[in-house]
Design an enzyme around this catalytic site. Structure first.
Site, PDB file in Angstrom:
ATOM      1  CG  ASP A 174      26.220  37.962 -26.878  1.00 56.17           C
ATOM      2  OD1 ASP A 174      26.791  37.665 -28.197  1.00 56.17           O
ATOM      3  OD2 ASP A 174      25.177  38.389 -26.991  1.00 56.17           O
ATOM      4  CB  THR A 206      20.509  29.598 -25.999  1.00 57.17           C
ATOM      5  OG1 THR A 206      21.414  29.258 -27.151  1.00 57.17           O
ATOM      6  CG2 THR A 206      21.122  30.384 -24.776  1.00 57.17           C
ATOM      7  CB  CYS A 260      15.651  40.859 -34.425  1.00 59.56           C
ATOM      8  SG  CYS A 260      14.914  40.543 -32.485  1.00 59.56           S
ATOM      9  CB  CYS A 289      11.532  20.429 -13.184  1.00 64.16           C
ATOM     10  SG  CYS A 289       9.857  20.812 -13.844  1.00 64.16           S
TER      11      CYS A 289
END
Length: 253
Positions: free
Chosen positions: A59, A131, A186, A246
């Site tokens: 982080d 991310t 948030c 994938c």
């Protein structure tokens, strides 16, 4: 395990599904936690308490007063500290035997590939699609199982993307990069404090099950939580044969 470890983890060892062998798997494991905020806090705390031998926290942010309403790894006296340093202190406080690697950085695609290769399991506790997709690509490439969670307002979601299973979808199968999903933060939308605790704790539970190879994980299922009604919904999630991430992969042993 020494006598202290046998006592510390005795309530795990008493479970037939875990026992000494399962606990030893936890002690030998390496969990990579991307994000040390609302989801990463409860997830990492339970991983450490459960005895996962090595935990890497990634982080690049610092502890802010607005974080403390929900990010339970951090405390008022650590405002202004790097979240990974604060997290390391919290994890060592609950279990000093755990090796905690604190990486204050925003890991890009190549760095994530490097970090994922050494992990037993990856927990995506980030808060943005870029991310999440980068972590997913790294896990697909390395064949490392991914436990992904998200929470906003009163709504949570979780799934496991286990690239060791031939028919398991990856994150991009469910949420394609070109699908037009918008990030919601948030800081602008708000989040119910216990919601991230619930979702993060379930992420930890799924990671522990993957490490010990017990129970049935959320692989192939998307679990949704409506925190207002406290209702869970489980939706089957199929692999997209045309997924650009994938589709060409082989099942990893």
């Amino acid at each position: 395990m020494n006598d202290t470890q046998l006592l510390r983890y005795s309530r795990h060892i008493l479970l037939d599904e875990i026992g000494i062998e399962g606990q030893q798997r936890l002690l030998d494991a390496h969990a990579l936690v991307i994000g040390a905020g609302g989801l990463g806090s409860p997830a990492a705390l339970y991983l450490a308490a459960s005895g996962v031998g090595r935990i890497t926290l990634v982080d690049d942010d610092e502890v802010d007063l607005t974080n403390l309403q929900r990010q339970v790894m951090h405390t008022t006296d650590r405002i202004g500290s790097p979240k990974v340093a604060s997290g390391r202190a919290a994890l060592h406080a609950i279990n000093p035997e755990v090796e905690v690697i604190a990486l204050r950085e925003r890991a890009g695609p190549e760095r994530l590939r490097e970090l994922v290769r050494s992990a037993t399991v990856v927990l995506d506790c980030s808060d943005n699609f870029a991310t999440r997709h980068a972590v997913n690509r790294a896990c697909v490439a390395a064949g490392v199982p991914l436990v992904a969670g998200a929470a906003i307002r009163f709504d949570g979601q979780l799934s496991v993307f286990d690239m060791r299973q031939e028919n398991c979808p990856c994150y991009a199968c469910l949420f394609p990069e070109d699908s037009g999903f918008e990030d919601v933060a948030c800081s602008t939308m708000g989040v119910f404090a216990p919601l991230v605790g619930i979702v993060g704790a379930v992420q930890a539970a799924e990671a522990l099950k993957l490490i010990m190879d017990i129970g049935q994980t959320l692989a192939g299922r998307l679990l949704l939580l409506d925190g207002r009604a406290m209702e869970w919904t489980s939706i089957g999630a199929a692999r997209n044969p045309a997924c650009p991430v994938c589709a060409q992969r082989d099942a990893h042993a």
